[in-house]
Motif scaffolding. Structure first.
Motif, PDB file in Angstrom:
ATOM      1  N   ASP A 130       0.810  -1.219   0.000  1.00  0.00           N
ATOM      2  CA  ASP A 130       0.000   0.000   0.000  1.00  0.00           C
ATOM      3  C   ASP A 130       0.843   1.268   0.000  1.00  0.00           C
ATOM      4  O   ASP A 130       0.398   2.323   0.429  1.00  0.00           O
ATOM      5  CB  ASP A 130      -0.975   0.000   1.181  1.00  0.00           C
ATOM      6  CG  ASP A 130      -0.275  -0.155   2.523  1.00  0.00           C
ATOM      7  OD1 ASP A 130       0.953  -0.366   2.543  1.00  0.00           O
ATOM      8  OD2 ASP A 130      -0.976  -0.083   3.550  1.00  0.00           O
ATOM      9  N   THR A 148       1.982   0.272  -5.963  1.00  0.00           N
ATOM     10  CA  THR A 148       0.587   0.048  -5.601  1.00  0.00           C
ATOM     11  C   THR A 148      -0.170  -0.413  -6.840  1.00  0.00           C
ATOM     12  O   THR A 148       0.168  -0.036  -7.959  1.00  0.00           O
ATOM     13  CB  THR A 148      -0.076   1.320  -5.049  1.00  0.00           C
ATOM     14  OG1 THR A 148      -0.138   2.309  -6.103  1.00  0.00           O
ATOM     15  CG2 THR A 148       0.702   1.877  -3.863  1.00  0.00           C
ATOM     16  N   GLU A 168      -3.244   0.415  -7.554  1.00  0.00           N
ATOM     17  CA  GLU A 168      -4.059   1.510  -8.076  1.00  0.00           C
ATOM     18  C   GLU A 168      -3.344   2.223  -9.217  1.00  0.00           C
ATOM     19  O   GLU A 168      -3.923   2.454 -10.285  1.00  0.00           O
ATOM     20  CB  GLU A 168      -4.393   2.510  -6.976  1.00  0.00           C
ATOM     21  CG  GLU A 168      -5.262   3.664  -7.442  1.00  0.00           C
ATOM     22  CD  GLU A 168      -5.646   4.599  -6.310  1.00  0.00           C
ATOM     23  OE1 GLU A 168      -6.747   5.163  -6.361  1.00  0.00           O
ATOM     24  OE2 GLU A 168      -4.846   4.752  -5.370  1.00  0.00           O
ATOM     25  N   LYS A 169      -2.087   2.548  -9.016  1.00  0.00           N
ATOM     26  CA  LYS A 169      -1.321   3.222 -10.048  1.00  0.00           C
ATOM     27  C   LYS A 169      -1.110   2.301 -11.242  1.00  0.00           C
ATOM     28  O   LYS A 169      -1.208   2.721 -12.398  1.00  0.00           O
ATOM     29  CB  LYS A 169       0.026   3.683  -9.492  1.00  0.00           C
ATOM     30  CG  LYS A 169       0.866   4.471 -10.487  1.00  0.00           C
ATOM     31  CD  LYS A 169       2.151   4.969  -9.842  1.00  0.00           C
ATOM     32  CE  LYS A 169       2.977   5.767 -10.832  1.00  0.00           C
ATOM     33  NZ  LYS A 169       4.245   6.268 -10.211  1.00  0.00           N
ATOM     34  N   LYS A 175      -4.259   1.883 -13.522  1.00  0.00           N
ATOM     35  CA  LYS A 175      -4.536   3.110 -14.260  1.00  0.00           C
ATOM     36  C   LYS A 175      -3.557   3.276 -15.410  1.00  0.00           C
ATOM     37  O   LYS A 175      -3.935   3.653 -16.522  1.00  0.00           O
ATOM     38  CB  LYS A 175      -4.475   4.313 -13.322  1.00  0.00           C
ATOM     39  CG  LYS A 175      -5.647   4.390 -12.346  1.00  0.00           C
ATOM     40  CD  LYS A 175      -5.548   5.597 -11.438  1.00  0.00           C
ATOM     41  CE  LYS A 175      -6.742   5.673 -10.492  1.00  0.00           C
ATOM     42  NZ  LYS A 175      -6.641   6.825  -9.565  1.00  0.00           N
ATOM     43  N   SER A 195      -4.214  -1.366  -1.691  1.00  0.00           N
ATOM     44  CA  SER A 195      -3.441  -0.518  -2.604  1.00  0.00           C
ATOM     45  C   SER A 195      -4.202  -0.200  -3.886  1.00  0.00           C
ATOM     46  O   SER A 195      -3.793   0.661  -4.658  1.00  0.00           O
ATOM     47  CB  SER A 195      -2.104  -1.179  -2.950  1.00  0.00           C
ATOM     48  OG  SER A 195      -2.235  -2.173  -3.949  1.00  0.00           O
ATOM     49  N   LEU A 196      -5.317  -0.876  -4.113  1.00  0.00           N
ATOM     50  CA  LEU A 196      -6.154  -0.577  -5.281  1.00  0.00           C
ATOM     51  C   LEU A 196      -6.950   0.709  -5.109  1.00  0.00           C
ATOM     52  O   LEU A 196      -7.426   1.282  -6.088  1.00  0.00           O
ATOM     53  CB  LEU A 196      -7.122  -1.732  -5.545  1.00  0.00           C
ATOM     54  CG  LEU A 196      -6.564  -2.925  -6.317  1.00  0.00           C
ATOM     55  CD1 LEU A 196      -7.480  -4.135  -6.159  1.00  0.00           C
ATOM     56  CD2 LEU A 196      -6.374  -2.581  -7.783  1.00  0.00           C
ATOM     57  N   GLY A 197      -7.104   1.175  -3.866  1.00  0.00           N
ATOM     58  CA  GLY A 197      -7.911   2.370  -3.640  1.00  0.00           C
ATOM     59  C   GLY A 197      -9.331   2.150  -4.137  1.00  0.00           C
ATOM     60  O   GLY A 197      -9.913   1.076  -3.962  1.00  0.00           O
ATOM     61  N   ASP A 198      -9.889   3.140  -4.812  1.00  0.00           N
ATOM     62  CA  ASP A 198     -11.244   3.026  -5.358  1.00  0.00           C
ATOM     63  C   ASP A 198     -11.337   1.974  -6.464  1.00  0.00           C
ATOM     64  O   ASP A 198     -12.426   1.475  -6.763  1.00  0.00           O
ATOM     65  CB  ASP A 198     -11.715   4.375  -5.909  1.00  0.00           C
ATOM     66  CG  ASP A 198     -11.922   5.414  -4.816  1.00  0.00           C
ATOM     67  OD1 ASP A 198     -12.094   5.000  -3.648  1.00  0.00           O
ATOM     68  OD2 ASP A 198     -11.899   6.615  -5.126  1.00  0.00           O
ATOM     69  N   SER A 199     -10.199   1.624  -7.049  1.00  0.00           N
ATOM     70  CA  SER A 199     -10.189   0.630  -8.128  1.00  0.00           C
ATOM     71  C   SER A 199     -10.493  -0.779  -7.627  1.00  0.00           C
ATOM     72  O   SER A 199     -10.624  -1.712  -8.430  1.00  0.00           O
ATOM     73  CB  SER A 199      -8.835   0.635  -8.849  1.00  0.00           C
ATOM     74  OG  SER A 199      -8.592   1.886  -9.461  1.00  0.00           O
TER      75      SER A 199
END
Length: 206
Positions: free
Chosen positions: A61, A110, A112-113, A116, A140-144
């Motif tokens: 994360d 992460t 998430e990055k 994307k 570490s995906l966050g909203d994803s």
């Protein structure tokens, strides 16, 4: 783009098998251990698998260069960003491979990055076997995290038998999954002592 993520790929067996069975889906294998990366690259070349890509980094994360503890014994599957717990000879009797043979610097990213940057819109399956930090990988995906349809992770049954210091437990996993809109399909012991459990989960669709 649809994708399968195999975080903690080890020798690549799980992810490469998925890639072979599903040539229409891109499979990404994340593995920071140099020796395991060599093995994976060899298998990809030998099998001529075009829809598999090795990402030679650790995942958690946070981002940056971190210390990674290599346990270069048995199947090399116990290497981790975390350190081993004390008194493992009592909680994991008979296991002699729980020893750090080398500590190396690795790049940590992460998810998430990553998703994307790669334009991933759907994660068909998230397979994590990252020795104590599976929930950090998911976080570490966050909203994803909403992209994940199904997945499987590994967790300690309890703190008293955790293989690593600071490792999450089944209680942490249940709360995290429910809070993020998942339900548990199945839980299966991962060792003869039932110290670890594999948790299969899926997204709850409204």
């Amino acid at each position: 783009m649809q994708a399968v993520l195999d975080v903690g790929a080890n020798d690549g067996s799980w992810g490469l098998n998925i890639a072979q069975q599903n040539p229409h889906i891109k499979v990404y294998g994340f593995e920071p251990t140099p020796r395991m990366c060599e093995i994976i690259r060899g298998k990809v070349s030998e099998l001529s698998i075009a829809n598999y890509e090795l990402i030679p980094v650790a995942v958690s994360d946070y981002e940056g260069v971190v210390k990674f503890n290599v346990a270069g014994q048995a199947d090399w599957g116990c290497s981790s960003l975390l350190t081993f717990s004390d008194d493992l000879d009592q909680t994991w009797p008979g296991r002699t491979d729980f020893k750090v043979t080398e500590t190396i610097d690795v790049q940590c990213i992460t998810l998430e990055k990553f998703v994307k940057e790669r334009g991933i819109s759907d994660i068909e399956f998230l397979h994590t076997d990252v020795q104590g930090v599976d929930l950090k990988v998911m976080a570490s995906l966050g909203d994803s995290i909403q992209m994940v349809k199904r997945g499987m992770l590994e967790t300690a049954s309890s703190k008293s038998v955790a293989l690593y210091k600071g490792q999450h437990t089944i209680e942490d996993v249940v709360m995290f999954l429910l809070r993020n809109g998942f339900e548990i399909e199945r839980m299966t012991p991962n060792d003869v002592h039932c110290n670890e459990v594999n948790v299969l989960y899926k997204k709850i669709w409204a």
